[in-house]
Design a protein around this motif. Structure first.
Motif, PDB file in Angstrom:
ATOM      1  N   VAL A  79       0.836  -1.203   0.000  1.00  0.00           N
ATOM      2  CA  VAL A  79       0.000   0.000   0.000  1.00  0.00           C
ATOM      3  C   VAL A  79       0.871   1.254   0.000  1.00  0.00           C
ATOM      4  N   LEU A  80       1.939   1.267   0.783  1.00  0.00           N
ATOM      5  CA  LEU A  80       2.821   2.433   0.782  1.00  0.00           C
ATOM      6  C   LEU A  80       3.454   2.645  -0.591  1.00  0.00           C
ATOM      7  N   LYS A  81       3.898   1.566  -1.229  1.00  0.00           N
ATOM      8  CA  LYS A  81       4.471   1.677  -2.578  1.00  0.00           C
ATOM      9  C   LYS A  81       3.439   2.257  -3.536  1.00  0.00           C
ATOM     10  N   TRP A  82       2.224   1.760  -3.457  1.00  0.00           N
ATOM     11  CA  TRP A  82       1.143   2.230  -4.323  1.00  0.00           C
ATOM     12  C   TRP A  82       0.874   3.717  -4.097  1.00  0.00           C
ATOM     13  N   GLN A  83       0.785   4.117  -2.848  1.00  0.00           N
ATOM     14  CA  GLN A  83       0.431   5.493  -2.540  1.00  0.00           C
ATOM     15  C   GLN A  83       1.534   6.487  -2.901  1.00  0.00           C
ATOM     16  N   VAL A  84       2.788   6.137  -2.694  1.00  0.00           N
ATOM     17  CA  VAL A  84       3.841   7.073  -3.107  1.00  0.00           C
ATOM     18  C   VAL A  84       3.940   7.136  -4.626  1.00  0.00           C
ATOM     19  N   GLY A  85       3.440   6.101  -5.306  1.00  0.00           N
ATOM     20  CA  GLY A  85       3.357   6.159  -6.761  1.00  0.00           C
ATOM     21  C   GLY A  85       2.204   7.023  -7.237  1.00  0.00           C
ATOM     22  N   VAL A  86       1.117   7.025  -6.480  1.00  0.00           N
ATOM     23  CA  VAL A  86      -0.054   7.834  -6.829  1.00  0.00           C
ATOM     24  C   VAL A  86       0.219   9.310  -6.562  1.00  0.00           C
ATOM     25  N   TYR A  87       0.967   9.592  -5.513  1.00  0.00           N
ATOM     26  CA  TYR A  87       1.255  10.977  -5.111  1.00  0.00           C
ATOM     27  C   TYR A  87       2.755  11.253  -5.102  1.00  0.00           C
ATOM     28  N   PRO A  88       3.451  11.060  -6.225  1.00  0.00           N
ATOM     29  CA  PRO A  88       4.913  11.236  -6.216  1.00  0.00           C
ATOM     30  C   PRO A  88       5.335  12.669  -5.902  1.00  0.00           C
ATOM     31  N   HIS A  89       4.505  13.621  -6.222  1.00  0.00           N
ATOM     32  CA  HIS A  89       4.839  15.025  -5.966  1.00  0.00           C
ATOM     33  C   HIS A  89       4.920  15.327  -4.471  1.00  0.00           C
ATOM     34  N   LEU A  90       4.299  14.489  -3.646  1.00  0.00           N
ATOM     35  CA  LEU A  90       4.318  14.743  -2.204  1.00  0.00           C
ATOM     36  C   LEU A  90       5.622  14.316  -1.542  1.00  0.00           C
ATOM     37  N   ILE A  91       6.422  13.533  -2.246  1.00  0.00           N
ATOM     38  CA  ILE A  91       7.701  13.123  -1.655  1.00  0.00           C
ATOM     39  C   ILE A  91       8.891  13.563  -2.492  1.00  0.00           C
ATOM     40  N   SER A  92       8.636  14.388  -3.498  1.00  0.00           N
ATOM     41  CA  SER A  92       9.721  14.854  -4.357  1.00  0.00           C
ATOM     42  C   SER A  92      10.446  16.043  -3.722  1.00  0.00           C
ATOM     43  N   GLN A  93      11.535  16.423  -4.340  1.00  0.00           N
ATOM     44  CA  GLN A  93      12.314  17.572  -3.863  1.00  0.00           C
ATOM     45  C   GLN A  93      11.631  18.849  -4.294  1.00  0.00           C
ATOM     46  N   PRO A  94      11.696  19.931  -3.607  1.00  0.00           N
ATOM     47  CA  PRO A  94      12.330  20.050  -2.300  1.00  0.00           C
ATOM     48  C   PRO A  94      11.474  19.411  -1.204  1.00  0.00           C
ATOM     49  N   PHE A  95      12.155  18.917  -0.202  1.00  0.00           N
ATOM     50  CA  PHE A  95      11.487  18.275   0.920  1.00  0.00           C
ATOM     51  C   PHE A  95      10.573  19.276   1.615  1.00  0.00           C
ATOM     52  N   LEU A 146       7.657  19.441   4.851  1.00  0.00           N
ATOM     53  CA  LEU A 146       6.895  18.793   5.919  1.00  0.00           C
ATOM     54  C   LEU A 146       5.404  18.797   5.614  1.00  0.00           C
ATOM     55  N   GLN A 147       4.940  19.827   4.933  1.00  0.00           N
ATOM     56  CA  GLN A 147       3.526  19.904   4.564  1.00  0.00           C
ATOM     57  C   GLN A 147       3.165  18.764   3.595  1.00  0.00           C
ATOM     58  N   ASN A 148       4.038  18.501   2.624  1.00  0.00           N
ATOM     59  CA  ASN A 148       3.779  17.409   1.689  1.00  0.00           C
ATOM     60  C   ASN A 148       3.778  16.053   2.385  1.00  0.00           C
ATOM     61  N   ILE A 149       4.736  15.855   3.271  1.00  0.00           N
ATOM     62  CA  ILE A 149       4.798  14.592   4.015  1.00  0.00           C
ATOM     63  C   ILE A 149       3.543  14.437   4.872  1.00  0.00           C
ATOM     64  N   ALA A 150       3.129  15.495   5.547  1.00  0.00           N
ATOM     65  CA  ALA A 150       1.914  15.443   6.372  1.00  0.00           C
ATOM     66  C   ALA A 150       0.696  15.124   5.513  1.00  0.00           C
ATOM     67  N   THR A 151       0.626  15.726   4.340  1.00  0.00           N
ATOM     68  CA  THR A 151      -0.491  15.452   3.421  1.00  0.00           C
ATOM     69  C   THR A 151      -0.521  13.975   3.055  1.00  0.00           C
ATOM     70  N   LEU A 152       0.643  13.420   2.740  1.00  0.00           N
ATOM     71  CA  LEU A 152       0.718  12.003   2.393  1.00  0.00           C
ATOM     72  C   LEU A 152       0.331  11.128   3.588  1.00  0.00           C
ATOM     73  N   LEU A 153       0.826  11.478   4.764  1.00  0.00           N
ATOM     74  CA  LEU A 153       0.536  10.687   5.956  1.00  0.00           C
ATOM     75  C   LEU A 153      -0.948  10.694   6.326  1.00  0.00           C
ATOM     76  N   LEU A 154      -1.686  11.686   5.876  1.00  0.00           N
ATOM     77  CA  LEU A 154      -3.112  11.780   6.194  1.00  0.00           C
ATOM     78  C   LEU A 154      -4.007  11.123   5.145  1.00  0.00           C
ATOM     79  N   LYS A 155      -3.420  10.553   4.097  1.00  0.00           N
ATOM     80  CA  LYS A 155      -4.201   9.824   3.104  1.00  0.00           C
ATOM     81  C   LYS A 155      -4.748   8.547   3.757  1.00  0.00           C
ATOM     82  N   PRO A 156      -6.017   8.224   3.537  1.00  0.00           N
ATOM     83  CA  PRO A 156      -6.616   7.044   4.184  1.00  0.00           C
ATOM     84  C   PRO A 156      -5.864   5.733   3.947  1.00  0.00           C
ATOM     85  N   TRP A 157      -5.388   5.526   2.718  1.00  0.00           N
ATOM     86  CA  TRP A 157      -4.654   4.283   2.452  1.00  0.00           C
ATOM     87  C   TRP A 157      -3.325   4.243   3.198  1.00  0.00           C
ATOM     88  N   VAL A 158      -2.667   5.379   3.310  1.00  0.00           N
ATOM     89  CA  VAL A 158      -1.404   5.432   4.056  1.00  0.00           C
ATOM     90  C   VAL A 158      -1.668   5.168   5.535  1.00  0.00           C
TER      91      VAL A 158
END
Length: 121
Positions: free
Chosen positions: A19-35, A37-49
């Motif tokens: 599921v984590l692999k799938w979700q970071v593939g669906v939302y690659p912009h949330l873990i791309s550079q520049p790093f 914290l807002q993007n990481i928080a957004t990803l962490l709040l996704k229901p599948w994550v």
């Protein structure tokens, strides 16, 4: 019952990884550079994550139950089954390349698990 807890640990762990692999593939912009914290928080709040992290927590609870009933040296080798399942399912779900080296390495790990599981004690 102890082996049921081991199996649940494996299944929940594999689920979480996929599921984590799938979700970071669906939302690659949330873990791309520049790093960010807002993007990481957004990803962490996704229901599948969240479900993947819940599965990891559930796997930890099952693991504690398993090792309370089995010697760690007997239970731990079964965690290598994760390698096999994740590699197989990742090749099927995400079209990841599964070449002869990966297949051979996974087979060696699985043979090692079988040998260790036959250990008495």
């Amino acid at each position: 019952m102890a082996y049921l807890f081991v199996a649940l640990t494996i299944l929940l762990t594999v689920y979480g990884q996929l599921v984590l692999k799938w979700q970071v593939g669906v939302y690659p912009h949330l873990i791309s550079q520049p790093f960010s914290l807002q993007n990481i928080a957004t990803l962490l709040l996704k229901p599948w994550v969240i479900s993947a992290f819940a599965a990891a927590f559930g796997a930890s609870l099952c693991w504690m139950a398993a090792i309370s009933k089995l010697p760690l040296s007997r239970a731990y080798p079964f965690m290598a089954v994760n390698f096999f399942l994740v590699a197989l399912l990742a090749s099927w779900l995400f079209r990841e390349h599964l070449d002869a080296y990966k297949i051979a390495g996974t087979a060696i790990i699985m043979v090692g698990v079988l040998v260790l599981s036959r250990s008495v004690g």
